[in-house]
Design an enzyme around this catalytic site. Structure first.
Site, mmCIF file in Angstrom:
data_model
loop_
_atom_site.group_PDB
_atom_site.id
_atom_site.type_symbol
_atom_site.label_atom_id
_atom_site.label_comp_id
_atom_site.label_asym_id
_atom_site.label_seq_id
_atom_site.Cartn_x
_atom_site.Cartn_y
_atom_site.Cartn_z
ATOM 1 N N ASP A 126 1.041 -1.602 0.227
ATOM 2 C CA ASP A 126 -0.226 -0.321 -0.020
ATOM 3 C C ASP A 126 0.801 1.834 0.043
ATOM 4 O O ASP A 126 1.745 1.245 0.327
ATOM 5 C CB ASP A 126 -1.254 0.137 1.386
ATOM 6 C CG ASP A 126 -2.095 0.682 0.829
ATOM 7 O OD1 ASP A 126 -2.328 1.256 0.048
ATOM 8 O OD2 ASP A 126 -2.997 0.168 1.520
ATOM 9 N N GLY A 127 0.696 2.371 -0.086
ATOM 10 C CA GLY A 127 0.628 4.103 -0.364
ATOM 11 C C GLY A 127 2.063 3.445 0.641
ATOM 12 O O GLY A 127 1.826 3.907 1.427
#
Length: 329
Positions: free
Chosen positions: A286-287
């Site tokens: 995820d970011g």
């Protein structure tokens, strides 16, 4: 990233990075797409890019709107301009175009579906699959290769601000609807082989793995203090259904499970996914999730090494994966 094994180390590092916010890579100027210096610098630095997220993304967070975004009828032209620059000025490998598809393509003019909570209330897998197929066809027609699709999270606390991404609190229902979504977006034959994704569909990265819906106090990305039984019976059930349907990828969640961050959890990403389930696909962080490992790692290279060893294949906006060359020095 296919065919990257022969590349020099620097260019291989570029292939596992997805650092760019895609809407910063190209602009629509005077009726034509123009690649930006942001893209040029990244390609020059790595000799290519493995994937680019969000070239078409439009929402308040990206601050892309009709006045400054890519017109929907010219999406493929914008993609082509970016792809041609990367192939011509890099090592010759094309990039993967990745877009957010939470309830329809998050782009100007994208068709909007009911959020997952509403689809969960409908309890209709056939309709869910049909809607997913329509969205996939639209997304692929614009030129996108990979769709990030929510649905793995099982809601345990209604205070969580991302509750609309869940199909509800029932893991059995979530599993049925996740499987229907994957089948609709990739094509019904995708479970046979990754190459079976239909030409008018897109590869799916299902998110989030795992137990993000079990966060403490409804806080996004907070820890999930749960045991193995609760993890398996509730939070992994939708993920197993997605794997069985042949999903192309999973996104490792922000949260930790009993103290171990998902992006550093080898037991989850390698032991369960690949060895236990026999699934063979892409794991995306995820970011900036790998950068968050710096809380327990002495430097970015160590954070990258931990994630790679756990089973993460591709970063998202992280700086840590740019330090992979330093591992072992």
């Amino acid at each position: 990233m296919t065919g990257s094994a022969h590349l020099p180390l620097r260019e291989r590092v570029g292939q596992i990075n997805q650092r760019l916010k895609g809407w910063e890579a190209v602009r629509w100027v005077d009726g034509a797409p123009r690649v930006t210096d942001v893209l040029r610098r990244e390609v020059d630095r790595w000799g290519g890019i493995g994937a680019i997220y969000g070239v078409l993304r439009a929402d308040p967070w990206s601050q892309v709107r009709w006045s400054n975004g890519i017109p929907p009828e010219h999406s493929a032209e914008a993609y082509r301009a970016v792809q041609e620059y990367i192939v011509t000025h890099g090592a010759g490998l094309p990039t993967l175009f990745v877009e957010e598809v939470p309830h329809g393509l998050m782009a100007l003019g994208g068709t909007t579906l009911p959020v997952n909570l509403a689809l969960g209330a409908g309890m209709d897998p056939a309709l869910t699959e049909e809607l997913a197929a329509h969205v996939a066809a639209e997304t692929r027609l614009r030129g996108t290769h990979v769709a990030l699709v929510s649905g793995l999270d099982v809601l345990r606390d209604p205070r969580w601000g991302r509750a609309e991404e869940c199909f509800g609190e029932d893991p059995a229902l979530a599993a049925l609807l996740v499987e229907a979504t994957v089948r609709g977006m990739q094509g019904a034959d995708a479970a046979a082989a990754a190459s079976a994704i239909a030409p008018d569909r897109v590869a799916v990265v299902a998110k989030h793995l795992a137990a993000q819906g079990a966060g403490i106090g409804g806080r996004n990305g907070s820890g999930a203090p749960i045991g193995r039984r609760e993890l398996g019976e509730i939070h992994l059930r939708p993920a197993y259904a997605a794997a069985r349907a042949g999903v192309a990828g999973f996104m490792a969640a922000y949260n930790d499970i009993d103290g171990i961050p998902c992006s550093a959890n080898r037991e989850l990403l390698t032991g369960t996914l690949r060895e236990g389930w026999g699934w063979d696909g892409l794991v995306m962080a995820d970011g900036t999730a790998i950068d968050r490992l710096r809380d327990s790692a002495p430097d970015p290279a160590t954070a990258a090494a931990i994630a790679l060893d756990a089973g993460v294949d591709l970063s998202l906006w992280d700086e840590a994966f740019t330090h992979v060359e330093e591992i072992g020095r």
